[in-house]
Design a protein around this motif. Sequence first.
Motif, PDB file in Angstrom:
ATOM      1  N   GLY A  15       0.802  -1.216   0.000  1.00  0.00           N
ATOM      2  CA  GLY A  15       0.000   0.000   0.000  1.00  0.00           C
ATOM      3  C   GLY A  15       0.833   1.264   0.000  1.00  0.00           C
ATOM      4  O   GLY A  15       2.045   1.245   0.215  1.00  0.00           O
ATOM      5  N   ARG A  16       0.159   2.393  -0.208  1.00  0.00           N
ATOM      6  CA  ARG A  16       0.861   3.672  -0.301  1.00  0.00           C
ATOM      7  C   ARG A  16       1.516   4.075   1.016  1.00  0.00           C
ATOM      8  O   ARG A  16       2.394   4.928   1.035  1.00  0.00           O
ATOM      9  N   ASN A  17       1.089   3.470   2.122  1.00  0.00           N
ATOM     10  CA  ASN A  17       1.699   3.748   3.417  1.00  0.00           C
ATOM     11  C   ASN A  17       2.684   2.657   3.827  1.00  0.00           C
ATOM     12  O   ASN A  17       2.925   2.440   5.008  1.00  0.00           O
ATOM     13  N   ASN A  18       3.214   1.954   2.847  1.00  0.00           N
ATOM     14  CA  ASN A  18       4.205   0.891   3.034  1.00  0.00           C
ATOM     15  C   ASN A  18       3.676  -0.295   3.839  1.00  0.00           C
ATOM     16  O   ASN A  18       4.448  -1.002   4.479  1.00  0.00           O
ATOM     17  N   ASN A  19       2.380  -0.505   3.800  1.00  0.00           N
ATOM     18  CA  ASN A  19       1.811  -1.655   4.497  1.00  0.00           C
ATOM     19  C   ASN A  19       1.514  -2.764   3.483  1.00  0.00           C
ATOM     20  O   ASN A  19       1.045  -2.497   2.390  1.00  0.00           O
ATOM     21  N   PRO A  20       1.820  -4.015   3.845  1.00  0.00           N
ATOM     22  CA  PRO A  20       1.560  -5.117   2.917  1.00  0.00           C
ATOM     23  C   PRO A  20       0.057  -5.349   2.778  1.00  0.00           C
ATOM     24  O   PRO A  20      -0.651  -5.486   3.770  1.00  0.00           O
ATOM     25  N   LEU A  21      -0.422  -5.363   1.541  1.00  0.00           N
ATOM     26  CA  LEU A  21      -1.844  -5.581   1.293  1.00  0.00           C
ATOM     27  C   LEU A  21      -2.145  -7.012   0.877  1.00  0.00           C
ATOM     28  O   LEU A  21      -3.195  -7.547   1.204  1.00  0.00           O
ATOM     29  N   HIS A  22      -1.229  -7.619   0.121  1.00  0.00           N
ATOM     30  CA  HIS A  22      -1.471  -8.975  -0.369  1.00  0.00           C
ATOM     31  C   HIS A  22      -0.132  -9.641  -0.691  1.00  0.00           C
ATOM     32  O   HIS A  22       0.767  -8.996  -1.223  1.00  0.00           O
ATOM     33  N   THR A  23      -0.050 -10.932  -0.387  1.00  0.00           N
ATOM     34  CA  THR A  23       1.122 -11.727  -0.752  1.00  0.00           C
ATOM     35  C   THR A  23       0.652 -13.087  -1.244  1.00  0.00           C
ATOM     36  O   THR A  23      -0.129 -13.751  -0.573  1.00  0.00           O
ATOM     37  N   SER A  24       1.110 -13.479  -2.417  1.00  0.00           N
ATOM     38  CA  SER A  24       0.847 -14.818  -2.955  1.00  0.00           C
ATOM     39  C   SER A  24       2.186 -15.509  -3.163  1.00  0.00           C
ATOM     40  O   SER A  24       3.089 -14.935  -3.768  1.00  0.00           O
ATOM     41  N   ILE A  25       2.306 -16.729  -2.665  1.00  0.00           N
ATOM     42  CA  ILE A  25       3.548 -17.498  -2.782  1.00  0.00           C
ATOM     43  C   ILE A  25       3.280 -18.714  -3.658  1.00  0.00           C
ATOM     44  O   ILE A  25       2.252 -19.379  -3.510  1.00  0.00           O
ATOM     45  N   PHE A  26       4.219 -18.996  -4.562  1.00  0.00           N
ATOM     46  CA  PHE A  26       4.058 -20.088  -5.521  1.00  0.00           C
ATOM     47  C   PHE A  26       5.187 -21.095  -5.359  1.00  0.00           C
ATOM     48  O   PHE A  26       6.332 -20.715  -5.117  1.00  0.00           O
ATOM     49  N   PRO A  27       4.893 -22.384  -5.520  1.00  0.00           N
ATOM     50  CA  PRO A  27       5.945 -23.399  -5.387  1.00  0.00           C
ATOM     51  C   PRO A  27       6.911 -23.353  -6.571  1.00  0.00           C
ATOM     52  O   PRO A  27       6.533 -23.008  -7.682  1.00  0.00           O
ATOM     53  N   SER A  28       8.154 -23.696  -6.295  1.00  0.00           N
ATOM     54  CA  SER A  28       9.194 -23.748  -7.317  1.00  0.00           C
ATOM     55  C   SER A  28       9.727 -25.167  -7.414  1.00  0.00           C
ATOM     56  O   SER A  28       9.641 -25.945  -6.476  1.00  0.00           O
ATOM     57  N   TYR A  29      10.334 -25.455  -8.551  1.00  0.00           N
ATOM     58  CA  TYR A  29      10.875 -26.788  -8.803  1.00  0.00           C
ATOM     59  C   TYR A  29      12.196 -26.981  -8.075  1.00  0.00           C
ATOM     60  O   TYR A  29      13.091 -26.135  -8.140  1.00  0.00           O
ATOM     61  N   ASP A  30      12.315 -28.097  -7.366  1.00  0.00           N
ATOM     62  CA  ASP A  30      13.554 -28.462  -6.689  1.00  0.00           C
ATOM     63  C   ASP A  30      14.114 -29.709  -7.368  1.00  0.00           C
ATOM     64  O   ASP A  30      13.569 -30.808  -7.206  1.00  0.00           O
ATOM     65  N   PRO A  31      15.203 -29.554  -8.173  1.00  0.00           N
ATOM     66  CA  PRO A  31      15.715 -30.717  -8.911  1.00  0.00           C
ATOM     67  C   PRO A  31      16.284 -31.815  -8.016  1.00  0.00           C
ATOM     68  O   PRO A  31      16.301 -32.974  -8.409  1.00  0.00           O
ATOM     69  N   SER A  32      16.719 -31.472  -6.805  1.00  0.00           N
ATOM     70  CA  SER A  32      17.296 -32.505  -5.945  1.00  0.00           C
ATOM     71  C   SER A  32      16.237 -33.491  -5.458  1.00  0.00           C
ATOM     72  O   SER A  32      16.521 -34.672  -5.289  1.00  0.00           O
ATOM     73  N   THR A  33      15.007 -33.018  -5.231  1.00  0.00           N
ATOM     74  CA  THR A  33      13.938 -33.906  -4.789  1.00  0.00           C
ATOM     75  C   THR A  33      12.918 -34.176  -5.883  1.00  0.00           C
ATOM     76  O   THR A  33      11.990 -34.951  -5.678  1.00  0.00           O
ATOM     77  N   ASN A  34      13.078 -33.505  -7.039  1.00  0.00           N
ATOM     78  CA  ASN A  34      12.162 -33.629  -8.165  1.00  0.00           C
ATOM     79  C   ASN A  34      10.725 -33.336  -7.737  1.00  0.00           C
ATOM     80  O   ASN A  34       9.791 -34.044  -8.080  1.00  0.00           O
ATOM     81  N   GLY A 164      -1.342   0.962  10.521  1.00  0.00           N
ATOM     82  CA  GLY A 164      -1.990  -0.327  10.329  1.00  0.00           C
ATOM     83  C   GLY A 164      -2.604  -0.522   8.967  1.00  0.00           C
ATOM     84  O   GLY A 164      -2.049  -0.115   7.957  1.00  0.00           O
ATOM     85  N   GLY A 165      -3.756  -1.125   8.950  1.00  0.00           N
ATOM     86  CA  GLY A 165      -4.447  -1.425   7.700  1.00  0.00           C
ATOM     87  C   GLY A 165      -4.673  -2.912   7.577  1.00  0.00           C
ATOM     88  O   GLY A 165      -3.922  -3.718   8.108  1.00  0.00           O
ATOM     89  N   LYS A 166      -5.742  -3.267   6.878  1.00  0.00           N
ATOM     90  CA  LYS A 166      -6.089  -4.672   6.686  1.00  0.00           C
ATOM     91  C   LYS A 166      -5.496  -5.196   5.389  1.00  0.00           C
ATOM     92  O   LYS A 166      -5.212  -4.443   4.473  1.00  0.00           O
ATOM     93  N   LYS A 167      -5.348  -6.500   5.309  1.00  0.00           N
ATOM     94  CA  LYS A 167      -4.908  -7.137   4.070  1.00  0.00           C
ATOM     95  C   LYS A 167      -6.111  -7.305   3.148  1.00  0.00           C
ATOM     96  O   LYS A 167      -7.246  -7.356   3.596  1.00  0.00           O
ATOM     97  N   ILE A 168      -5.845  -7.399   1.862  1.00  0.00           N
ATOM     98  CA  ILE A 168      -6.904  -7.617   0.880  1.00  0.00           C
ATOM     99  C   ILE A 168      -7.371  -9.064   1.011  1.00  0.00           C
ATOM    100  O   ILE A 168      -6.563  -9.993   0.928  1.00  0.00           O
TER     101      ILE A 168
END
Length: 191
Positions: A15-34, A164-168
Amino acid sequence: MATAIPSIACLGVIGRNNNPLHTSIFPSYDPSTNSFHPVRTHLQFALILSSTLDVFELRSRQNAAAGVGLTGDFGLLHAIDDRLAAYGFETNTGTRFVAIVDMRGRRLDGAIADARDKRIAGAAAGLREGEMRPVFKAMQMAYTRLMQNPFYDPDEHSPPAGQGGKKITSRKFTEDMRRIGETWMPGVGSL
Protein backbone atom coordinates in the motif's frame (compact mmCIF):
# COMPACT_ATOMS: atom_id res chain seq x y z
CA MET A 1 16.25 -34.22 -19.62
CA ALA A 2 14.66 -31.31 -17.78
CA THR A 3 15.57 -27.67 -18.15
CA ALA A 4 14.67 -25.16 -15.44
CA ILE A 5 13.13 -21.87 -16.58
CA PRO A 6 12.15 -18.77 -14.57
CA SER A 7 8.84 -18.65 -12.75
CA ILE A 8 7.20 -16.35 -10.24
CA ALA A 9 7.95 -17.32 -6.65
CA CYS A 10 5.97 -14.52 -4.98
CA LEU A 11 3.66 -11.64 -5.88
CA GLY A 12 3.19 -8.80 -3.43
CA VAL A 13 1.02 -5.69 -3.26
CA ILE A 14 2.23 -2.93 -0.94
CA GLY A 15 0.00 0.00 0.00
CA ARG A 16 0.86 3.67 -0.30
CA ASN A 17 1.70 3.75 3.42
CA ASN A 18 4.20 0.89 3.03
CA ASN A 19 1.81 -1.66 4.50
CA PRO A 20 1.56 -5.12 2.92
CA LEU A 21 -1.84 -5.58 1.29
CA HIS A 22 -1.47 -8.97 -0.37
CA THR A 23 1.12 -11.73 -0.75
CA SER A 24 0.85 -14.82 -2.96
CA ILE A 25 3.55 -17.50 -2.78
CA PHE A 26 4.06 -20.09 -5.52
CA PRO A 27 5.94 -23.40 -5.39
CA SER A 28 9.19 -23.75 -7.32
CA TYR A 29 10.87 -26.79 -8.80
CA ASP A 30 13.55 -28.46 -6.69
CA PRO A 31 15.71 -30.72 -8.91
CA SER A 32 17.30 -32.50 -5.94
CA THR A 33 13.94 -33.91 -4.79
CA ASN A 34 12.16 -33.63 -8.16
CA SER A 35 9.26 -31.88 -6.44
CA PHE A 36 7.66 -28.45 -6.11
CA HIS A 37 7.73 -26.40 -2.91
CA PRO A 38 8.25 -22.72 -2.00
CA VAL A 39 11.90 -21.66 -1.94
CA ARG A 40 11.35 -19.41 1.10
CA THR A 41 8.88 -19.21 3.99
CA HIS A 42 6.06 -16.67 4.16
CA LEU A 43 8.08 -14.64 6.69
CA GLN A 44 11.17 -14.62 4.47
CA PHE A 45 9.12 -13.41 1.50
CA ALA A 46 7.55 -10.71 3.71
CA LEU A 47 11.04 -9.50 4.64
CA ILE A 48 12.14 -9.53 0.99
CA LEU A 49 9.05 -7.50 0.04
CA SER A 50 9.84 -5.02 2.84
CA SER A 51 13.42 -4.68 1.60
CA THR A 52 12.14 -3.53 -1.79
CA LEU A 53 10.59 -0.44 -0.18
CA ASP A 54 14.04 1.11 0.22
CA VAL A 55 14.75 0.62 -3.47
CA PHE A 56 11.37 2.14 -4.43
CA GLU A 57 12.10 5.16 -2.22
CA LEU A 58 15.62 5.62 -3.58
CA ARG A 59 14.51 5.43 -7.21
CA SER A 60 11.59 7.80 -6.54
CA ARG A 61 14.01 10.36 -5.13
CA GLN A 62 16.37 9.92 -8.08
CA ASN A 63 13.52 10.39 -10.55
CA ALA A 64 12.28 13.49 -8.70
CA ALA A 65 15.80 15.00 -8.63
CA ALA A 66 16.23 14.33 -12.34
CA GLY A 67 12.84 15.89 -13.08
CA VAL A 68 11.54 12.66 -14.62
CA GLY A 69 8.62 12.27 -12.23
CA LEU A 70 6.91 8.97 -11.65
CA THR A 71 7.84 6.45 -14.31
CA GLY A 72 5.86 3.55 -12.85
CA ASP A 73 7.99 0.67 -14.08
CA PHE A 74 11.07 0.36 -11.89
CA GLY A 75 12.14 -2.98 -13.41
CA LEU A 76 14.74 -4.99 -11.54
CA LEU A 77 14.84 -3.76 -7.94
CA HIS A 78 17.56 -6.09 -6.72
CA ALA A 79 18.92 -9.59 -7.07
CA ILE A 80 18.36 -11.43 -3.81
CA ASP A 81 20.75 -14.29 -4.54
CA ASP A 82 21.78 -16.36 -7.56
CA ARG A 83 18.26 -17.74 -7.78
CA LEU A 84 15.80 -14.99 -6.80
CA ALA A 85 15.33 -11.45 -8.16
CA ALA A 86 12.77 -8.78 -7.23
CA TYR A 87 11.06 -6.66 -9.90
CA GLY A 88 8.77 -3.76 -9.11
CA PHE A 89 6.16 -1.34 -10.41
CA GLU A 90 4.65 1.70 -8.66
CA THR A 91 1.27 3.18 -9.58
CA ASN A 92 0.55 6.90 -9.61
CA THR A 93 -1.36 6.44 -6.31
CA GLY A 94 1.71 5.01 -4.58
CA THR A 95 0.62 1.37 -4.55
CA ARG A 96 3.56 -0.90 -5.30
CA PHE A 97 3.51 -4.25 -7.05
CA VAL A 98 6.46 -6.60 -6.53
CA ALA A 99 7.18 -9.85 -8.36
CA ILE A 100 9.91 -12.10 -7.02
CA VAL A 101 11.16 -14.36 -9.79
CA ASP A 102 12.84 -17.71 -9.22
CA MET A 103 15.28 -18.20 -12.10
CA ARG A 104 15.06 -22.00 -11.76
CA GLY A 105 11.43 -22.26 -10.71
CA ARG A 106 9.73 -24.26 -13.43
CA ARG A 107 10.74 -27.46 -15.17
CA LEU A 108 10.63 -27.74 -18.95
CA ASP A 109 10.63 -31.46 -19.84
CA GLY A 110 11.79 -33.30 -22.93
CA ALA A 111 13.34 -32.09 -26.13
CA ILE A 112 12.83 -28.46 -26.98
CA ALA A 113 10.80 -28.58 -30.15
CA ASP A 114 9.84 -25.16 -31.40
CA ALA A 115 11.51 -21.74 -31.48
CA ARG A 116 9.34 -20.34 -28.68
CA ASP A 117 10.46 -23.09 -26.28
CA LYS A 118 14.09 -22.48 -27.26
CA ARG A 119 13.64 -18.79 -26.45
CA ILE A 120 12.05 -19.68 -23.08
CA ALA A 121 14.86 -22.09 -22.22
CA GLY A 122 17.41 -19.41 -23.09
CA ALA A 123 15.76 -17.10 -20.58
CA ALA A 124 17.21 -19.17 -17.74
CA ALA A 125 20.34 -17.05 -18.11
CA GLY A 126 18.38 -13.90 -17.27
CA LEU A 127 15.27 -11.87 -17.95
CA ARG A 128 14.79 -8.74 -19.96
CA GLU A 129 12.90 -6.08 -18.04
CA GLY A 130 10.16 -5.99 -20.67
CA GLU A 131 9.27 -9.60 -19.88
CA MET A 132 7.85 -8.54 -16.52
CA ARG A 133 5.57 -5.83 -17.93
CA PRO A 134 2.67 -8.25 -18.64
CA VAL A 135 2.80 -9.35 -14.99
CA PHE A 136 2.54 -5.79 -13.69
CA LYS A 137 -0.12 -4.87 -16.24
CA ALA A 138 -2.23 -7.87 -15.12
CA MET A 139 -1.64 -7.05 -11.44
CA GLN A 140 -2.69 -3.45 -12.02
CA MET A 141 -5.83 -4.57 -13.87
CA ALA A 142 -6.75 -6.91 -10.98
CA TYR A 143 -6.15 -4.11 -8.48
CA THR A 144 -8.23 -1.69 -10.59
CA ARG A 145 -11.11 -4.20 -10.67
CA LEU A 146 -10.81 -4.47 -6.88
CA MET A 147 -10.99 -0.68 -6.54
CA GLN A 148 -14.13 -0.62 -8.69
CA ASN A 149 -15.90 -2.93 -6.25
CA PRO A 150 -18.38 -0.72 -4.36
CA PHE A 151 -17.95 -2.82 -1.20
CA TYR A 152 -14.16 -2.39 -1.09
CA ASP A 153 -12.97 0.49 1.11
CA PRO A 154 -9.38 1.41 0.20
CA ASP A 155 -8.97 3.58 3.33
CA GLU A 156 -9.65 0.49 5.43
CA HIS A 157 -6.58 -1.15 3.86
CA SER A 158 -4.28 1.89 3.61
CA PRO A 159 -5.53 4.35 6.23
CA PRO A 160 -4.76 8.03 5.55
CA ALA A 161 -3.14 8.27 9.01
CA GLY A 162 -0.62 5.62 7.91
CA GLN A 163 -1.27 3.36 10.89
CA GLY A 164 -1.99 -0.33 10.33
CA GLY A 165 -4.45 -1.42 7.70
CA LYS A 166 -6.09 -4.67 6.69
CA LYS A 167 -4.91 -7.14 4.07
CA ILE A 168 -6.90 -7.62 0.88
CA THR A 169 -9.22 -10.59 1.38
CA SER A 170 -11.14 -10.46 -1.90
CA ARG A 171 -11.52 -13.97 -3.33
CA LYS A 172 -11.57 -12.65 -6.92
CA PHE A 173 -8.37 -10.63 -6.37
CA THR A 174 -6.64 -13.65 -4.82
CA GLU A 175 -7.72 -15.81 -7.78
CA ASP A 176 -6.37 -13.19 -10.21
CA MET A 177 -3.00 -13.13 -8.41
CA ARG A 178 -2.88 -16.94 -8.42
CA ARG A 179 -3.65 -17.02 -12.17
CA ILE A 180 -0.94 -14.44 -12.90
CA GLY A 181 1.68 -16.29 -10.89
CA GLU A 182 0.89 -19.70 -12.30
CA THR A 183 0.58 -18.75 -15.99
CA TRP A 184 3.50 -16.35 -16.44
CA MET A 185 6.65 -17.55 -18.14
CA PRO A 186 9.29 -15.64 -20.14
CA GLY A 187 8.00 -14.61 -23.52
CA VAL A 188 4.31 -14.36 -22.55
CA GLY A 189 2.84 -11.18 -24.07
CA SER A 190 -0.32 -10.89 -21.99
CA LEU A 191 -1.91 -12.58 -19.01
